[in-house]
Enzyme design. Structure first.
Site: not given
Length: 252
Positions: A143, A157
């Site tokens: 990501s 995250y």
């Protein structure tokens, strides 16, 4: 690409579903892994079969080692494993770090990090020439958050995806002479249901005017990069982390 078995974790939705559909076009027999939504996984399988491809939906929660072992055993029944896409992952509701619970962090890292490691372990056992395999490819889903940090939203995250970046580089070097290439794709803001699962269903609409390209990316655009990294067209590429972020990950 023919007679190849590919496991896509989290293959029933978003980027994973797009990878499954596109991979089947290139001759992969696809294992569409899902955690709980059998209906969505079956729909992906139906799309693949309607287009003349081969696919099987297999339930497995990648936070559970026993489920992972069952997933790979199911793949063994279909032929020689040649690819793994570590796509399964979760976000949670926006929180500061001083609000996060141990339960939240344990769930996040169990799925996003430990699950990816255990899936990679099982894939290596089957694909590595050291273990009698014929080689293959692993693509991890990272990501842009791993570079941006996601403050006041998803630091956990982002951190889990930072671990995926490091895993990709280290594992690529570890198995480079065993016929396995390991790479990662690092998406930016992609228009999928992941945002809604983190409590921000309007996140794409809210952010797109601030993005360099003034739009979010699509699951298909990320899937194209993953398919390339699995293919022989990228035969000299390993340890690479490919940003598919519309420039977001290079903002100052």
């Amino acid at each position: 690409m023919t007679d190849q078995v590919l496991i896509v974790t989290g293959g029933s939705r978003g980027i994973g579903a797009s990878v499954c559909r596109k991979a089947s076009v290139f001759g992969h027999t696809v294992i569409v892994n899902y955690a709980g939504n059998k209906t969505a996984a079956d729909a992906v399988v139906a799309d693949i079969e309607a287009a003349g491809g081969k696919a099987v939906a297999v339930q497995a929660d990648v936070s559970r080692e026993a489920d992972i072992l069952a997933l790979f055993n199911a793949a063994d029944e279909l032929g020689q494993l040649t690819g793994l896409v570590n796509n399964a992952g979760v976000v949670d509701f926006s929180q500061r770090v001083d609000e996060m619970t141990a339960e939240r962090l344990t769930r996040m890292f169990s799925i996003n990090v430990v699950g990816s490691f255990l899936c990679a372990r099982e894939a290596i056992k089957r694909m590595s020439t050291r273990h009698g395999g014929s080689g293959g490819g692993i693509v991890n889903l990272g990501s842009a958050g791993s570079k941006l940090g996601s403050p006041s939203q998803y630091v956990d995250y982002a951190s889990s995806k930072g671990a995926i970046d490091t895993m990709t580089v280290g594992l690529a070097l570890e198995v480079a002479d065993e016929g396995i290439r390991v790479n990662a794709v690092r998406p930016g803001i992609i228009d999928t249901e992941l945002h809604a699962s983190g409590g921000l269903p309007d996140r794409v609409a809210q952010l797109q005017s601030k993005l360099p390209m003034k739009r979010a990316g699509s699951a298909d655009e990320v899937a194209e990069a993953i398919i390339w990294l699995l293919s022989e067209s990228s035969s000299y590429t390993t340890g690479a982390i490919l940003d598919v972020s519309g420039g977001r990950s290079i903002l100052p």
